[in-house]
Design a protein around this motif. Structure first.
Motif, PDB file in Angstrom:
ATOM      1  N   LYS A   1       0.117   5.961  -9.475  1.00 59.91           N
ATOM      2  CA  LYS A   1      -0.631   4.834  -8.931  1.00 59.91           C
ATOM      3  C   LYS A   1      -0.765   4.977  -7.424  1.00 59.91           C
ATOM      4  CE  LYS A   1       1.352   0.752  -8.825  1.00 59.91           C
ATOM      5  NZ  LYS A   1       1.811  -0.606  -9.204  1.00 59.91           N
ATOM      6  N   VAL A   2      -1.932   4.585  -6.907  1.00 63.54           N
ATOM      7  CA  VAL A   2      -2.143   4.519  -5.470  1.00 63.54           C
ATOM      8  C   VAL A   2      -2.830   3.195  -5.161  1.00 63.54           C
ATOM      9  CG1 VAL A   2      -4.358   5.747  -5.604  1.00 63.54           C
ATOM     10  CG2 VAL A   2      -3.119   5.661  -3.429  1.00 63.54           C
ATOM     11  N   VAL A   3      -2.397   2.551  -4.082  1.00 57.85           N
ATOM     12  CA  VAL A   3      -2.969   1.279  -3.640  1.00 57.85           C
ATOM     13  C   VAL A   3      -3.272   1.397  -2.152  1.00 57.85           C
ATOM     14  CG1 VAL A   3      -2.661  -1.220  -3.474  1.00 57.85           C
ATOM     15  CG2 VAL A   3      -1.561   0.046  -5.340  1.00 57.85           C
ATOM     16  N   GLY A   4      -4.475   1.024  -1.762  1.00 58.76           N
ATOM     17  CA  GLY A   4      -4.848   1.089  -0.354  1.00 58.76           C
ATOM     18  C   GLY A   4      -6.206   0.452  -0.125  1.00 58.76           C
ATOM     19  N   GLU A   5      -6.853   0.804   0.972  1.00 57.95           N
ATOM     20  CA  GLU A   5      -8.143   0.217   1.335  1.00 57.95           C
ATOM     21  C   GLU A   5      -9.164   1.298   1.632  1.00 57.95           C
ATOM     22  OE1 GLU A   5      -7.772  -2.324   4.703  1.00 57.95           O
ATOM     23  OE2 GLU A   5      -6.184  -3.563   3.823  1.00 57.95           O
ATOM     24  N   VAL A   6     -10.432   0.948   1.456  1.00 56.39           N
ATOM     25  CA  VAL A   6     -11.528   1.760   1.970  1.00 56.39           C
ATOM     26  C   VAL A   6     -12.327   0.871   2.914  1.00 56.39           C
ATOM     27  CG1 VAL A   6     -11.658   3.276  -0.034  1.00 56.39           C
ATOM     28  CG2 VAL A   6     -13.034   1.205   0.003  1.00 56.39           C
ATOM     29  N   GLU A   7     -12.919   1.489   3.920  1.00 60.71           N
ATOM     30  CA  GLU A   7     -13.625   0.734   4.957  1.00 60.71           C
ATOM     31  C   GLU A   7     -15.082   0.473   4.570  1.00 60.71           C
ATOM     32  OE1 GLU A   7     -12.114  -0.487   7.605  1.00 60.71           O
ATOM     33  OE2 GLU A   7     -10.202   0.398   6.991  1.00 60.71           O
ATOM     34  N   SER A   8     -15.304   0.049   3.347  1.00 61.05           N
ATOM     35  CA  SER A   8     -16.661  -0.240   2.857  1.00 61.05           C
ATOM     36  C   SER A   8     -16.593  -1.426   1.919  1.00 61.05           C
ATOM     37  CB  SER A   8     -17.248   0.975   2.129  1.00 61.05           C
ATOM     38  OG  SER A   8     -17.325   2.097   2.979  1.00 61.05           O
ATOM     39  N   ASN A   9     -17.740  -2.081   1.708  1.00 63.80           N
ATOM     40  CA  ASN A   9     -17.738  -3.266   0.854  1.00 63.80           C
ATOM     41  C   ASN A   9     -17.605  -2.897  -0.616  1.00 63.80           C
ATOM     42  OD1 ASN A   9     -20.444  -3.167  -0.549  1.00 63.80           O
ATOM     43  ND2 ASN A   9     -21.169  -3.178   1.560  1.00 63.80           N
ATOM     44  N   ILE A  10     -17.321  -3.889  -1.423  1.00 62.74           N
ATOM     45  CA  ILE A  10     -16.962  -3.641  -2.815  1.00 62.74           C
ATOM     46  C   ILE A  10     -18.135  -3.127  -3.640  1.00 62.74           C
ATOM     47  CG2 ILE A  10     -17.437  -6.009  -3.603  1.00 62.74           C
ATOM     48  CD1 ILE A  10     -14.857  -5.790  -5.307  1.00 62.74           C
TER      49      ILE A  10
ATOM     50  N   TYR B   1       0.837  -1.194   0.000  1.00 60.91           N
ATOM     51  CA  TYR B   1       0.000   0.000   0.000  1.00 60.91           C
ATOM     52  C   TYR B   1       0.874   1.246   0.000  1.00 60.91           C
ATOM     53  CZ  TYR B   1      -3.993  -2.979   1.310  1.00 60.91           C
ATOM     54  OH  TYR B   1      -4.968  -3.934   1.334  1.00 60.91           O
ATOM     55  N   GLY B   2       0.487   2.213  -0.817  1.00 60.01           N
ATOM     56  CA  GLY B   2       1.231   3.462  -0.910  1.00 60.01           C
ATOM     57  C   GLY B   2       1.044   4.077  -2.279  1.00 60.01           C
ATOM     58  N   THR B   3       1.916   5.016  -2.621  1.00 59.91           N
ATOM     59  CA  THR B   3       1.822   5.707  -3.910  1.00 59.91           C
ATOM     60  C   THR B   3       3.087   5.464  -4.724  1.00 59.91           C
ATOM     61  OG1 THR B   3       2.723   7.746  -2.934  1.00 59.91           O
ATOM     62  CG2 THR B   3       0.326   7.504  -2.952  1.00 59.91           C
ATOM     63  N   TYR B   4       2.921   5.502  -6.045  1.00 62.60           N
ATOM     64  CA  TYR B   4       4.016   5.165  -6.956  1.00 62.60           C
ATOM     65  C   TYR B   4       4.005   6.108  -8.157  1.00 62.60           C
ATOM     66  CZ  TYR B   4       3.752   0.587  -4.558  1.00 62.60           C
ATOM     67  OH  TYR B   4       3.712  -0.421  -3.624  1.00 62.60           O
ATOM     68  N   TYR B   5       5.179   6.207  -8.794  1.00 60.73           N
ATOM     69  CA  TYR B   5       5.321   6.991 -10.036  1.00 60.73           C
ATOM     70  C   TYR B   5       6.143   6.181 -11.033  1.00 60.73           C
ATOM     71  CZ  TYR B   5       7.185  10.317 -13.392  1.00 60.73           C
ATOM     72  OH  TYR B   5       7.554  10.939 -14.566  1.00 60.73           O
ATOM     73  N   ARG B   6       5.820   6.383 -12.322  1.00 61.04           N
ATOM     74  CA  ARG B   6       6.588   5.719 -13.386  1.00 61.04           C
ATOM     75  C   ARG B   6       6.630   6.627 -14.607  1.00 61.04           C
ATOM     76  NH1 ARG B   6       3.630   0.674 -15.660  1.00 61.04           N
ATOM     77  NH2 ARG B   6       2.314   2.339 -16.508  1.00 61.04           N
ATOM     78  N   ALA B   7       7.822   6.825 -15.149  1.00 63.36           N
ATOM     79  CA  ALA B   7       7.979   7.552 -16.410  1.00 63.36           C
ATOM     80  C   ALA B   7       8.035   6.538 -17.539  1.00 63.36           C
ATOM     81  CB  ALA B   7       9.252   8.388 -16.386  1.00 63.36           C
ATOM     82  N   ILE B   8       7.269   6.780 -18.594  1.00 64.40           N
ATOM     83  CA  ILE B   8       7.265   5.878 -19.744  1.00 64.40           C
ATOM     84  C   ILE B   8       8.242   6.432 -20.761  1.00 64.40           C
ATOM     85  CG2 ILE B   8       5.868   4.778 -21.532  1.00 64.40           C
ATOM     86  CD1 ILE B   8       3.456   5.085 -19.740  1.00 64.40           C
ATOM     87  N   GLU B   9       9.371   5.773 -20.888  1.00 59.79           N
ATOM     88  CA  GLU B   9      10.490   6.263 -21.691  1.00 59.79           C
ATOM     89  C   GLU B   9      10.073   6.492 -23.143  1.00 59.79           C
ATOM     90  OE1 GLU B   9      15.121   5.008 -22.764  1.00 59.79           O
ATOM     91  OE2 GLU B   9      13.905   3.777 -21.402  1.00 59.79           O
ATOM     92  N   GLY B  10      10.553   7.616 -23.691  1.00 59.11           N
ATOM     93  CA  GLY B  10      10.290   7.918 -25.090  1.00 59.11           C
ATOM     94  C   GLY B  10       8.933   8.516 -25.354  1.00 59.11           C
TER      95      GLY B  10
END
Length: 363
Positions: A165-174, A149-158
């Protein structure tokens, strides 16, 4: 949430934002934002009776105009053309199937779903499992916990594209989380810096088109995107996937059911490639949420400091805001409840699909 945002890991830079000529022209006209959104305030809940477009009223003029725009970009064969294709390959049914538009569209959508899932399912060295064109590593921009869980960055070369991107949870059902994500015109209620969102049409219930406008730090003008998206209930993988990407009416086929918005003179049009949401049910009625955005912001230079801010802080706010919106959506009087009443068949379909594989606390 399982983690909090720390100082961005990407190196800081002193370079300033180099706005495009289009940004400069808009800045010369005055503020890029309309007067009523200079100081953002809590959004007023959308009217449940006027939010989504159940069915676009199509006139003969619409048909003729869309036929002109789509000339040379036809995807769907006429009955006669389809029959001729069938007669030519009647002894080779597999060849006929693979030549059909439905097959090609299905293959493309399956590819986009797999690419998005691959983008969120990274390996231990932060390399994504998606397509080779996006094989660059994700750089963490916050502290990453044992669950990833956390945040990410990516450069797409060229390319001019940047991936967040962010990955984590919410306290509610899907299903409650999905219900919020389905109401496109209400994204302005919770999506960070979004001050305008509107559904532009749909084909069925799972293929939709929409426009979103987000404010940007001065001197950069607001950015607007016109996107098409679809949902895929990968129930046997216990995932719900929502894929979205930019639509260019000058190049892409746009169905007659979709309204093509007029260009906004106060905004610059950004471009999104395959991105979206991946939802996964967790124990206790919680939901894992992964969001990926691959965007060309149409800036000559994007300084590292701005990347840090977007990828390390702003995108984390998205997850927090979504969690709050889902909680509010379940309260009495919520416009989301009214929407679900208006679209009973759709939400019952979601529930029946979920019954096959999801835990009881998600139904």
């Amino acid at each position: 949430m399982a983690t909090t945002v720390e100082s961005p890991i990407l190196p800081t830079a002193s370079s300033q934002i180099e706005a495009t000529d289009e940004d400069a022209a808009l800045a010369a006209q005055g503020d890029a934002l309309p007067d009523d959104v200079k100081t953002p305030e809590p959004a007023t809940p959308a009217s449940p009776s006027t939010g989504f477009k159940k069915q676009r009223i199509i006139t003969q003029e619409d048909i003729e105009e869309r036929a002109r725009l789509n000339k040379g970009r036809k995807r769907y064969l006429s009955v006669d053309e389809d029959w001729e294709s069938f007669e030519a390959t009647v002894s080779h049914p597999i060849t006929y199937l693979k030549r059909s538009v439905l097959y090609k569209e299905s293959v493309q959508k399956a590819k986009e779903v797999n690419e998005l899932i691959g983008d969120v399912e990274i390996t231990s060295d932060n390399t994504n499992k998606g397509s080779e064109k996006n094989a660059a590593k994700w750089t963490p921009t916050s502290r990453i916990d044992s669950k990833g869980y956390g945040t990410y960055y990516r450069a797409i070369e060229g390319t001019a594209f940047h991936s967040l991107k962010v990955v984590g949870e919410v306290e509610s059902n899907i299903l409650a989380t999905l219900a919020v994500l389905c109401e496109l015109d209400m994204y302005k209620e919770w999506f960070p810096m979004c001050w305008q969102s509107e559904e532009q049409g749909r084909v069925g219930d799972l293929h939709r088109w929409s426009t979103f406008t987000v404010s940007c730090p001065w001197p950069v003008a607001s950015r607007q995107v016109f996107i098409g998206g679809f949902g895929c209930d990968c129930v046997y993988q216990k995932k719900i996937v929502i894929v979205a990407k930019s639509i260019d009416p000058a190049k892409d086929f746009v169905p007659i059911e979709c309204h093509i918005p007029a260009p906004n003179s106060k905004c610059v049009t950004a471009t999104l490639t395959c991105g979206g949401f991946v939802l996964e049910p967790l124990q206790g009625g919680r939901t894992k949420v992964s969001f990926v955005m691959n965007i060309d912001p149409k800036l000559k230079v994007v300084p590292t400091s701005l990347i840090n801010w977007f990828s390390g802080k702003l995108i984390w706010v998205l997850l927090k805001n979504l969690g709050s919106a889902v909680v509010k959506s379940e309260k009495k009087g919520s416009p989301y409840i009214a929407r679900r009443e208006e679209q009973k068949e759709l939400y019952e379909y979601f529930r029946q699909r979920a019954l096959q594989v999801l835990p009881a606390d998600h139904l």
